[in-house]
Design an enzyme around this catalytic site. Sequence first.
Site, mmCIF file in Angstrom:
data_model
loop_
_atom_site.group_PDB
_atom_site.id
_atom_site.type_symbol
_atom_site.label_atom_id
_atom_site.label_comp_id
_atom_site.label_asym_id
_atom_site.label_seq_id
_atom_site.Cartn_x
_atom_site.Cartn_y
_atom_site.Cartn_z
ATOM 1 N N ASP A 1 0.835 -1.198 0.000
ATOM 2 C CA ASP A 1 0.000 0.000 0.000
ATOM 3 C C ASP A 1 0.877 1.258 0.000
ATOM 4 O O ASP A 1 1.689 1.450 0.916
ATOM 5 C CB ASP A 1 -0.888 -0.021 1.259
ATOM 6 C CG ASP A 1 -2.061 0.927 1.174
ATOM 7 O OD1 ASP A 1 -2.107 1.748 0.236
ATOM 8 O OD2 ASP A 1 -2.943 0.856 2.046
ATOM 9 N N ASP A 2 0.713 2.107 -1.013
ATOM 10 C CA ASP A 2 1.407 3.402 -1.074
ATOM 11 C C ASP A 2 2.926 3.274 -1.055
ATOM 12 O O ASP A 2 3.628 4.162 -0.557
ATOM 13 C CB ASP A 2 0.965 4.311 0.082
ATOM 14 C CG ASP A 2 -0.498 4.713 0.010
ATOM 15 O OD1 ASP A 2 -1.169 4.345 -0.969
ATOM 16 O OD2 ASP A 2 -0.972 5.384 0.940
ATOM 17 N N CYS B 1 -6.485 3.861 -3.535
ATOM 18 C CA CYS B 1 -6.693 2.487 -3.046
ATOM 19 C C CYS B 1 -7.789 1.684 -3.746
ATOM 20 O O CYS B 1 -7.516 0.681 -4.395
ATOM 21 C CB CYS B 1 -6.971 2.529 -1.547
ATOM 22 S SG CYS B 1 -5.620 3.235 -0.582
ATOM 23 N N ARG C 1 -7.316 -1.493 -6.539
ATOM 24 C CA ARG C 1 -7.601 -2.881 -6.153
ATOM 25 C C ARG C 1 -8.707 -3.484 -7.014
ATOM 26 O O ARG C 1 -8.667 -4.667 -7.376
ATOM 27 C CB ARG C 1 -7.981 -2.922 -4.670
ATOM 28 C CG ARG C 1 -6.796 -2.616 -3.786
ATOM 29 C CD ARG C 1 -7.169 -2.007 -2.433
ATOM 30 N NE ARG C 1 -6.010 -1.306 -1.909
ATOM 31 C CZ ARG C 1 -5.044 -1.887 -1.199
ATOM 32 N NH1 ARG C 1 -5.147 -3.152 -0.868
ATOM 33 N NH2 ARG C 1 -3.992 -1.196 -0.812
ATOM 34 N N LYS D 1 -5.887 -5.866 3.643
ATOM 35 C CA LYS D 1 -6.806 -4.763 3.367
ATOM 36 C C LYS D 1 -7.682 -5.085 2.154
ATOM 37 O O LYS D 1 -7.187 -5.459 1.103
ATOM 38 C CB LYS D 1 -5.986 -3.491 3.119
ATOM 39 C CG LYS D 1 -6.788 -2.298 2.622
ATOM 40 C CD LYS D 1 -5.857 -1.099 2.452
ATOM 41 C CE LYS D 1 -6.514 0.036 1.701
ATOM 42 N NZ LYS D 1 -5.615 1.187 1.552
ATOM 43 N N HIS E 1 -11.051 -2.985 1.099
ATOM 44 C CA HIS E 1 -11.410 -1.651 0.583
ATOM 45 C C HIS E 1 -12.203 -1.683 -0.718
ATOM 46 O O HIS E 1 -12.118 -0.779 -1.548
ATOM 47 C CB HIS E 1 -10.162 -0.774 0.428
ATOM 48 C CG HIS E 1 -10.439 0.670 0.761
ATOM 49 N ND1 HIS E 1 -9.452 1.611 0.883
ATOM 50 C CD2 HIS E 1 -11.600 1.330 0.996
ATOM 51 C CE1 HIS E 1 -9.978 2.786 1.191
ATOM 52 N NE2 HIS E 1 -11.289 2.627 1.259
ATOM 53 N N SER F 1 -8.536 0.963 4.904
ATOM 54 C CA SER F 1 -7.203 1.360 5.360
ATOM 55 C C SER F 1 -7.117 1.384 6.878
ATOM 56 O O SER F 1 -8.098 1.663 7.567
ATOM 57 C CB SER F 1 -6.845 2.744 4.810
ATOM 58 O OG SER F 1 -6.819 2.736 3.407
ATOM 59 N N HIS G 1 1.011 2.404 3.886
ATOM 60 C CA HIS G 1 0.012 3.487 3.840
ATOM 61 C C HIS G 1 0.377 4.603 4.817
ATOM 62 O O HIS G 1 0.617 5.742 4.417
ATOM 63 C CB HIS G 1 -1.356 2.893 4.165
ATOM 64 C CG HIS G 1 -2.484 3.860 4.106
ATOM 65 N ND1 HIS G 1 -2.926 4.410 2.919
ATOM 66 C CD2 HIS G 1 -3.268 4.369 5.072
ATOM 67 C CE1 HIS G 1 -3.938 5.223 3.187
ATOM 68 N NE2 HIS G 1 -4.164 5.222 4.485
ATOM 69 N N ASP H 1 0.152 -0.725 -4.924
ATOM 70 C CA ASP H 1 -1.186 -0.332 -5.383
ATOM 71 C C ASP H 1 -1.189 1.069 -5.977
ATOM 72 O O ASP H 1 -2.069 1.419 -6.752
ATOM 73 C CB ASP H 1 -2.221 -0.446 -4.255
ATOM 74 C CG ASP H 1 -2.110 0.646 -3.208
ATOM 75 O OD1 ASP H 1 -0.986 1.165 -2.985
ATOM 76 O OD2 ASP H 1 -3.134 0.988 -2.581
ATOM 77 N N ASN H 2 -0.227 1.893 -5.600
ATOM 78 C CA ASN H 2 -0.033 3.229 -6.177
ATOM 79 C C ASN H 2 1.214 3.821 -5.535
ATOM 80 O O ASN H 2 1.859 3.180 -4.700
ATOM 81 C CB ASN H 2 -1.252 4.143 -5.957
ATOM 82 C CG ASN H 2 -1.791 4.152 -4.550
ATOM 83 O OD1 ASN H 2 -2.888 3.663 -4.290
ATOM 84 N ND2 ASN H 2 -1.035 4.709 -3.610
ATOM 85 N N LYS I 1 0.901 9.977 -5.221
ATOM 86 C CA LYS I 1 -0.414 9.352 -5.079
ATOM 87 C C LYS I 1 -1.532 10.313 -5.468
ATOM 88 O O LYS I 1 -1.446 11.513 -5.204
ATOM 89 C CB LYS I 1 -0.593 8.896 -3.630
ATOM 90 C CG LYS I 1 -1.939 8.266 -3.309
ATOM 91 C CD LYS I 1 -2.015 7.843 -1.858
ATOM 92 C CE LYS I 1 -3.381 7.285 -1.506
ATOM 93 N NZ LYS I 1 -3.437 6.786 -0.111
#
Length: 537
Positions: free
Chosen positions: A37-38, A77, A81, A130, A132, A155, A244, A294-295, A325
């Site tokens: 994540d991130d 997010c 996904r 996660k 989401h 998150s 994240h 994811d980004n 992001k």
Amino acid sequence: MGTPSPRVVLVLAAALAGLLAPRAAYGRPNFIVILADDVGWGDLGANWAETKETPHLDELAAEGTRFVDFHSAASTCSPSRASLLTGRLGARNGVTHNFAVTSVGGLPLNETTLAEVLREAGYSTGAIGKWHLGHHGRHHPSFRGFDYYFGIPYSHDMGCTDTPGYNLPPCPPCPRHGAAARVARKDCYTEVALPLFENLAIVQQPVNLSSLAARYAEEATRFIQRASDSGRPFFLYLALAHMHVPLGVPPPPPASGRGIYGASLSEMDALVGRIKQVADSHGKGNTLLWFAGDNGPWAQKCELAGRLGPFVGAWQQQRGGSSAKQTTWEGGHRVPALAYWPGRIPAKRTSRALLSTLDVFPTLVALAGAALPPNRRFDGVDMSPVLFGWSDVGHKVLLHPNSGAAGKDGEIETLRLAQYKAFYTTGGATACDGSIGPAEHHQPPLIFNLDRDIQEQEPLDVASREYQAVLPAVSRAYAQALEDIATDNVSVADYSKDPAVTPCCNAQHVACRCQAPGTHAAALDHGTERRAMRLCL
């Protein structure tokens, strides 16, 4: 046309056998997809020499293939996904921005997930981490193709905890003694504790963040063991909380240089290393392990955000605001990506093919010998030839949607055509210094040549020969993409909200605690914890 000679037939048969070998000769492979994540492109030492906290990921890169032009399907997010699990952009699957704690809907139910396809093909399917993509009703992962689920519904900063992780601004712990203790704090969730699910049951609320990574590793190990014992191939989707905002990890020694973020990065690296070790112990060479982000990094979190590497979006930085992001600058969607499959995927290889998380769906479906769902179009491609080193050609055109910056959510605002990248909208995302880039619409588009300008610093002069030569091709590709989406079977997500759908273990307790203040779920053994918490539903 004459009949081919026997020698030609033998050569063709041998070539076909080689193409089919990765699946047919070895049986159906297991799949592990680890989504960070991130995470920044520069957060891997294999990508960026300044990074020292990722020895296990660097080993994974050395023993497999590293993709250096790999992109998330969106730069926030939920859309990212949804696209990974459907192979379709948010403009098609309906998920164009993030779902909330109170969201009624989720990934539209008429969209088919990768887990549903693989389960139908005989795979054991598990999701850990996660989600989401909707937690209410049939949007929960237990109804989206996963035999087993263990994780958080969104998150880990979208609910209070007793020992909050690190955040900017810092968030208070969950209240313990009723409304009088509740403190409103901008960008903090203070009313409802963060829940931890096992399948449909809340097993802990609030989550103990400091042990979450260890719990994920334990549950992933159990899932792999159960699936291996069953004799069925498995698909494990492991969506990490890292990076994240950092969990409650201990501060690193001063020599590490990256403080809390570096400690969290080391924790993530160790978790990935453990999963690789477990996978190898259950038959090395039977499992394809895929790691990606994811980004890009969440720039407004400052020292708690990841490294962009060279992808700084200099044009935007000069005007203020973030180029990470939420944006369609390279820092927003170019992510680290590794693939490991001993004996199948070449080791010590770097691929420069233009690829995306969109490609995970069609690639795994093909490797499993399954078929893509009918009556819809896909933005991803089967990248098996690139995986196995037979080719280094990916997408010719790749689309980048708006993910919360300037413009309409989910709208295609940027297009990649070979080495050229065209922006129709820029700005709108918050940087560490609090600045927000001015929203600007570009017609004709800004076009950068990434082969010469990876920092996206200076767009081509519209009067130049190069710009005039590439603009018609960009315009055609953009028009064709929009037309293709407009004529597809497009879904619409339900983004309505209702506080009644908020996950709550026990409404009688402040912050929806599973047990009264003064007791600690972390102190319970797993069996006792599960028995106690299930009674809270």
